[in-house]
Each structure stands twice: as C-alpha cells, then as structure tokens.
Design a protein around this motif. Structure first.
Motif, PDB file in Angstrom:
ATOM      1  N   PRO A  50     -15.438  40.722  10.710  1.00 28.15           N
ATOM      2  CA  PRO A  50     -15.752  41.088  11.927  1.00 28.15           C
ATOM      3  C   PRO A  50     -17.392  41.420  11.870  1.00 28.15           C
ATOM      4  O   PRO A  50     -17.897  41.679  10.777  1.00 28.15           O
ATOM      5  CB  PRO A  50     -15.083  42.558  12.076  1.00 28.15           C
ATOM      6  N   ASP A  51     -18.255  41.672  12.948  1.00 31.28           N
ATOM      7  CA  ASP A  51     -19.514  41.895  13.105  1.00 31.28           C
ATOM      8  C   ASP A  51     -19.715  43.416  12.634  1.00 31.28           C
ATOM      9  O   ASP A  51     -20.530  43.719  11.894  1.00 31.28           O
ATOM     10  CB  ASP A  51     -19.983  41.520  14.374  1.00 31.28           C
ATOM     11  N   VAL A  52     -18.708  44.223  13.132  1.00 28.99           N
ATOM     12  CA  VAL A  52     -19.047  45.648  13.144  1.00 28.99           C
ATOM     13  C   VAL A  52     -17.638  46.510  12.591  1.00 28.99           C
ATOM     14  O   VAL A  52     -16.634  45.819  13.117  1.00 28.99           O
ATOM     15  CB  VAL A  52     -19.473  46.220  14.191  1.00 28.99           C
ATOM     16  N   VAL A  53     -17.485  47.097  11.617  1.00 32.18           N
ATOM     17  CA  VAL A  53     -16.418  48.003  11.569  1.00 32.18           C
ATOM     18  C   VAL A  53     -16.606  49.384  11.897  1.00 32.18           C
ATOM     19  O   VAL A  53     -17.603  50.204  11.540  1.00 32.18           O
ATOM     20  CB  VAL A  53     -15.859  47.837   9.995  1.00 32.18           C
ATOM     21  N   ALA A 123     -24.588  45.839  15.139  1.00 36.20           N
ATOM     22  CA  ALA A 123     -24.360  44.066  15.182  1.00 36.20           C
ATOM     23  C   ALA A 123     -25.623  43.491  15.026  1.00 36.20           C
ATOM     24  O   ALA A 123     -25.767  42.255  14.386  1.00 36.20           O
ATOM     25  CB  ALA A 123     -23.410  43.782  16.300  1.00 36.20           C
ATOM     26  N   GLY A 124     -26.585  44.079  15.727  1.00 38.31           N
ATOM     27  CA  GLY A 124     -27.878  43.278  15.699  1.00 38.31           C
ATOM     28  C   GLY A 124     -28.651  43.393  14.366  1.00 38.31           C
ATOM     29  O   GLY A 124     -30.018  42.818  14.317  1.00 38.31           O
ATOM     30  N   GLY A 125     -28.203  43.895  13.594  1.00 41.47           N
ATOM     31  CA  GLY A 125     -28.893  44.203  12.401  1.00 41.47           C
ATOM     32  C   GLY A 125     -29.866  45.538  12.256  1.00 41.47           C
ATOM     33  O   GLY A 125     -30.465  45.636  10.988  1.00 41.47           O
ATOM     34  N   GLU A 126     -30.051  46.305  13.024  1.00 44.18           N
ATOM     35  CA  GLU A 126     -30.619  47.328  12.951  1.00 44.18           C
ATOM     36  C   GLU A 126     -29.804  48.554  12.492  1.00 44.18           C
ATOM     37  O   GLU A 126     -28.582  48.478  12.447  1.00 44.18           O
ATOM     38  CB  GLU A 126     -31.091  47.852  14.292  1.00 44.18           C
ATOM     39  N   ALA A 127     -30.301  49.801  11.992  1.00 39.85           N
ATOM     40  CA  ALA A 127     -29.574  50.877  11.433  1.00 39.85           C
ATOM     41  C   ALA A 127     -29.633  51.838  12.576  1.00 39.85           C
ATOM     42  O   ALA A 127     -30.478  51.991  13.168  1.00 39.85           O
ATOM     43  CB  ALA A 127     -30.245  51.566  10.235  1.00 39.85           C
ATOM     44  N   LEU A 128     -28.484  52.606  12.769  1.00 43.74           N
ATOM     45  CA  LEU A 128     -28.453  53.643  13.747  1.00 43.74           C
ATOM     46  C   LEU A 128     -28.796  54.867  12.831  1.00 43.74           C
ATOM     47  O   LEU A 128     -27.787  55.274  12.193  1.00 43.74           O
ATOM     48  CB  LEU A 128     -27.020  53.726  14.344  1.00 43.74           C
TER      49      LEU A 128
END
Length: 220
Positions: A50-53, A123-128
């Motif tokens: 998946p893109d995000v877990v 998902a866009g490669g940034e950090a939250l």
C-alpha cells in the motif's frame, strides 16, 4: 497523484470499520486491507504494498512500532509509508515511531478531514510533523544518549545545511523560504537533494539525522 492505497492496522474491529468507511468513501483513496495484529500488518503490507499504512501502536502479537520498523526497513521497490494513529499522546512514542521509520503521528481523535489530509500528505512523500510533535522529538534527543555511530553530512552543501537546520527546528517549506530569502521551488529542490544525499525516506528522517549528526543541538 493516482489513487492512494491504504492499509488499516488496528486491533479494534469497530475502528477498522469506521476508518474503512471514511477512506473508501473519499475520492482518490481506497482501502486494500485490514490487519488486527502487528504480524498481520507486516504480512499484508509486504503483499499488498500500500501507499500508506494507518498503524495503531498497541496491538497483539507485535506492537505497531515493531511492525513499522519491519515494514519501513524492507528493500522492496516502492516505499510503504506509515502513519501512526494512537490514543496515547506520549513523548516516548514520537521518537521511537519516527526512528522506526514512521512518516507521521496522529491522534485517533483527530477530525476526519485531518486524517484524510494526513493520508495524502504522507502518501505524497512528506512527513506529518506538527510543531508540537517536533518539540517533543527535540526533547527526546535532549534526554537520549549520544549514538556511537552518528550519521555524517558528507557531501551536503552549506546552503543545504541551513535548510536542514531549519527543518529540524520545525519550520515549514514556506517558512524556510522566507527565512533564507529563497523561492519555494528552490527550497523543495534543496530538500530533494538532502533526501537523496542522506538516504532519508522523508522529512521526519531528516529531522532525526540533523540531531544525530550534531548539526543541531537538542538544547537550542
């Protein structure tokens, strides 16, 4: 961006169902699987890519932190990014989760719109990394012992070091651009170079490297 594929890992079936309904009802997002244990989360992440877990911390068989480490430490093509979801806003989890490779950290009582936005950001490669999370991370570095094998910044230019320092203090791209009198595009270019040179997965990893390399003092 193409459709974002999401894996939900939580030991509470009711919460998994709620997250699934929210994600599947949102255009551009879809759920590709559910896991009720850390072991199952790792297995599904490796199979489905998946893109995000969406990862809970407290789960049976294997906790979410160890599951994150195994998922993010794989060498398979295409990164799987982990967004930690928890009801426990504890300092120790922030540092451990990011060290394990997580790209973000969000409380389960966040608003639905904030959760959906977080999925897209990660998902866009940034950090939250909210400023409050960054502050707690800095406090963890202040208390943690110095690592024997600290990362180096070999090949990083002076301007890139300036950008990295500001990332580590919690500034956004727009704030960095203002601080250094650069265009937003130039800041993004510098960050891209930093990610490549330092073999970092995302912005969260850059924060860790900045402190562990000694570029930024946790006491500042």
């Amino acid at each position: 961006m193409s459709e974002v594929r999401v894996l939900i890992a939580d030991d509470q079936a009711l919460l998994r169902g709620s997250f699934r309904m929210l994600v599947d009802s949102t255009p551009g997002l879809s759920v590709v699987g559910e896991a009720g244990t850390g072991v199952e989360a790792v297995r599904l992440a490796r199979r489905e890519r998946p893109d995000v877990v969406l990862m809970d911390i407290r789960m049976p068989e294997m906790d979410g932190l160890e599951a994150t480490r195994l998922i993010c430490g794989g060498r398979e093509k295409g990164p799987v990014r982990v967004l930690i979801l928890t009801t426990f806003d504890l300092d120790s989890y922030v540092y451990t989760a990011l060290r394990a490779g997580a790209s973000g950290f969000l409380l389960k009582d966040a608003k639905p719109a904030d959760l959906l936005s977080a999925i897209r950001v990660v998902a866009g490669g940034e950090a939250l990394l909210a400023p409050s999370v960054t502050r707690r991370l800095i406090e963890q570095f202040a208390r943690a012992p110095v690592r024997a094998t600290a990362p180096t910044l070999e090949g990083v230019t002076g301007r890139e070091r300036e950008v990295l320092t500001l990332i580590a203090t919690g500034l956004s791209n727009n704030e960095i651009a203002t601080e250094l009198n650069l265009s937003l595009a130039t800041v993004k270019t510098h960050i891209g170079h930093l990610l490549a040179k330092l073999h970092a997965r995302d912005r969260a990893q850059l924060v860790i490297i900045a402190y562990e390399s000694g570029l930024v003092s946790a006491a500042r």
